[in-house]
Motif scaffolding. Structure first.
Motif, PDB file in Angstrom:
ATOM      1  N   GLU A 277       0.851  -1.194   0.000  1.00 26.58           N
ATOM      2  CA  GLU A 277       0.000   0.000   0.000  1.00 26.58           C
ATOM      3  C   GLU A 277       0.879   1.235   0.000  1.00 26.58           C
ATOM      4  O   GLU A 277       1.872   1.318   0.722  1.00 26.58           O
ATOM      5  CB  GLU A 277      -0.932   0.000   1.211  1.00 26.58           C
ATOM      6  N   GLU A 278       0.514   2.210  -0.828  1.00 24.83           N
ATOM      7  CA  GLU A 278       1.230   3.479  -0.922  1.00 24.83           C
ATOM      8  C   GLU A 278       0.224   4.610  -0.738  1.00 24.83           C
ATOM      9  O   GLU A 278      -0.912   4.516  -1.205  1.00 24.83           O
ATOM     10  CB  GLU A 278       1.915   3.625  -2.286  1.00 24.83           C
ATOM     11  N   VAL A 279       0.654   5.652  -0.059  1.00 22.06           N
ATOM     12  CA  VAL A 279      -0.227   6.789   0.203  1.00 22.06           C
ATOM     13  C   VAL A 279       0.452   8.064  -0.290  1.00 22.06           C
ATOM     14  O   VAL A 279       1.634   8.298  -0.014  1.00 22.06           O
ATOM     15  CB  VAL A 279      -0.551   6.916   1.706  1.00 22.06           C
ATOM     16  N   PHE A 280      -0.302   8.865  -1.021  1.00 25.02           N
ATOM     17  CA  PHE A 280       0.214  10.126  -1.556  1.00 25.02           C
ATOM     18  C   PHE A 280      -0.728  11.273  -1.183  1.00 25.02           C
ATOM     19  O   PHE A 280      -1.933  11.073  -1.019  1.00 25.02           O
ATOM     20  CB  PHE A 280       0.340  10.062  -3.081  1.00 25.02           C
ATOM     21  N   ASP A 281      -0.148  12.454  -1.087  1.00 25.57           N
ATOM     22  CA  ASP A 281      -0.924  13.668  -0.850  1.00 25.57           C
ATOM     23  C   ASP A 281      -1.126  14.355  -2.200  1.00 25.57           C
ATOM     24  O   ASP A 281      -0.152  14.800  -2.827  1.00 25.57           O
ATOM     25  CB  ASP A 281      -0.176  14.595   0.119  1.00 25.57           C
ATOM     26  N   ALA A 282      -2.376  14.426  -2.644  1.00 20.67           N
ATOM     27  CA  ALA A 282      -2.669  14.992  -3.964  1.00 20.67           C
ATOM     28  C   ALA A 282      -2.277  16.464  -4.062  1.00 20.67           C
ATOM     29  O   ALA A 282      -2.042  16.977  -5.156  1.00 20.67           O
ATOM     30  CB  ALA A 282      -4.157  14.820  -4.284  1.00 20.67           C
ATOM     31  N   ARG A 283      -2.167  17.121  -2.929  1.00 23.31           N
ATOM     32  CA  ARG A 283      -1.802  18.544  -2.946  1.00 23.31           C
ATOM     33  C   ARG A 283      -0.356  18.746  -3.389  1.00 23.31           C
ATOM     34  O   ARG A 283       0.033  19.872  -3.705  1.00 23.31           O
ATOM     35  CB  ARG A 283      -2.031  19.142  -1.558  1.00 23.31           C
TER      36      ARG A 283
END
Length: 463
Positions: A277-283
């Motif tokens: 699982e990978e998490v990114f901040d769209a901002r």
């Protein structure tokens, strides 16, 4: 029953037989065929004395090798004409529906399939094209297959496949104004690397993905294969159902409502577990542009090419030399010769609207050749009806006929050697747009800005 991912649910629903060690025989709901491989597949089927098992579940259209020249006919590109005829003949003999050029339903196979309601949430969709993962944007189990597998599908309506591991990429927050799904995809590939998804089926999730419109989700899933994954998928939601409703081959009336009830169950359970699982901040995402010869070679349009560490890698150095760029220089301001707005990544009506918004009231810079190639006959007609063609032609763009065109240049339409092209397609490999062609991947807005400025430019700051 233990918690399941969306992919688990789709996979289980299509298993005809388990073989062990994660191998299974899957039922194929929709088989898509195009001109590059379709004719030989029909020929091979006939050689083996086999018949098409379910012709009503197969759909064919010429896209890769058809000319996009205004006023084209099937033989405008002679080699493409032979491929075109082979596909048409095979489809007619087999009783497969064929969407010919100039007809409603014709277009790039990954544009016309969801557009026509051929690809639907929950269905398994295959095609001899790696970008079949595009159709995962509406919640379909969609993946590319080989030529021999295509013959198998025609004869049995099944395909043998090993279940992949699963990765979820969560994108939280909201994309900033002027930042698109294409930018998000290039951002993810640049951060994770072009091989990160190898062996995985990728589910894109999170608030940023939920906020994307359906056509943007198709773009995002289109580039899943550029992460190395065979599958990219987004859970269908009410926005998806609204987009699908009324499509020509989608269920209608009460049948649609019954299907929608099932489609609403197609989501990952809260406690389901992914292998990665990978998490990114769209901002953090900005308009992106590639500088090298892999989609992972991407930087914000406000950045420099390439990062110092990347410049030291042999592949990166070779990419810089091929592209005629120097480490440390700003990507914005790089002169361009060509602009191509099209391909199964970015040729839908919303893409053309985004590009037209930039082009309206402006003009293509001297010395730049700029093409707009709609993804389908339906996109072309809708764009013309709302005046987008006029916007582009007033600005000096060429308005072309639907097809893959200069994405893969299989129809003979190529960027000349040594010339630099900003392209909304999905691959910038060496020679992809023609021998010696230098390709920068970008969104439709950024491509249009490059055409206007005559150099790579930030569409948010164009005068």
């Amino acid at each position: 029953m233990s918690a399941q991912t969306l992919f688990d649910k789709l996979w289980t629903a299509h298993v005809v037989r388990e073989f062990g060690d994660d191998w299974a025989l899957l039922h194929v709901d929709r088989h898509l065929m195009h001109d590059l491989g379709g004719g030989p597949v029909f020929v091979e089927l006939a050689k083996r004395g086999l018949k098409v098992h379910n012709p009503e579940l197969t759909f064919a259209t010429p896209d890769h090798a058809v000319a996009s020249t205004p006023g084209r006919v099937s033989t405008t590109f002679p080699l493409g004409g032979k491929l075109h005829e082979a596909l048409r003949s095979g489809a007619q003999t087999a009783g497969v529906q064929f969407f010919d050029i100039g007809e409603p339903g014709h277009g790039i196979v990954h544009v016309m399939a969801p557009e026509q309601g051929i690809a639907l949430p929950g269905l398994s969709v295959v095609c001899t094209d790696s970008h079949t993962c595009t159709n995962g944007g509406i919640g379909a189990l969609a993946f590319g297959i080989g030529t021999s597998e295509s013959v198998h599908v025609l004869a049995t309506q099944t395909v043998r496949l090993k279940k992949p591991a699963q990765m979820r990429i969560r994108c939280e927050g909201r994309l900033a104004p002027g930042v698109t799904a294409k930018d998000l995809a290039l951002h993810l590939i640049s951060r994770l690397g072009a091989a990160a998804g190898t062996g995985y089926a990728i589910e894109f999730a999170g608030t940023a993905v939920e906020a994307l419109d359906v056509e943007e989700r198709l773009t995002l899933c289109n580039l899943a294969v550029e992460l190395g994954a065979r599958f990219g998928i987004v859970a269908p939601d009410e926005r998806t159902l609204a987009w699908v409703r009324g499509r020509p081959k989608a269920p209608q009336g009460e049948t649609f409502e019954a299907a929608a009830s099932y489609w609403r169950t197609l989501h990952t359970d809260a406690d389901a577990v992914f292998a990665r699982e990978e998490v990114f901040d769209a901002r953090d995402v900005a308009p992106m542009v590639t500088w090298g010869t892999s989609p992972q070679d991407a930087v914000p349009v406000t950045g420099r090419v390439p990062a110092a560490a990347a410049a030291a890698a042999p592949d990166a150095q070779a990419g810089l030399e091929y592209m005629g760029l120097h480490a440390g220089t700003p990507i914005a301001g790089t002169p361009v010769d060509w602009v191509f707005i099209g391909s199964c990544a970015n040729s839908r009506l919303s893409d053309l609207r985004a590009a037209a918004l930039v082009a309206r009231g402006r003009h293509v810079a001297p010395g730049v050749t700029a093409w707009v190639v709609p993804g389908s006959e339906s996109v072309k007609r809708a764009a013309e009806a709302e005046g987008l063609r006029q916007v582009f032609t007033d600005a000096g763009f060429q308005w072309r006929e639907p097809g893959c065109s200069m994405c893969v240049a299989a129809n003979g339409e190529q960027v000349p050697p040594g010339k630099r092209c900003v392209s909304t397609s999905n691959r910038n490999f060496v020679g992809r747009q023609g021998p010696g062609a230098r390709t920068h991947l970008a969104s439709p807005a950024t491509a249009a800005a490059a055409a206007i400025a005559g150099r790579i430019a930030d569409p948010r700051t164009l005068p």
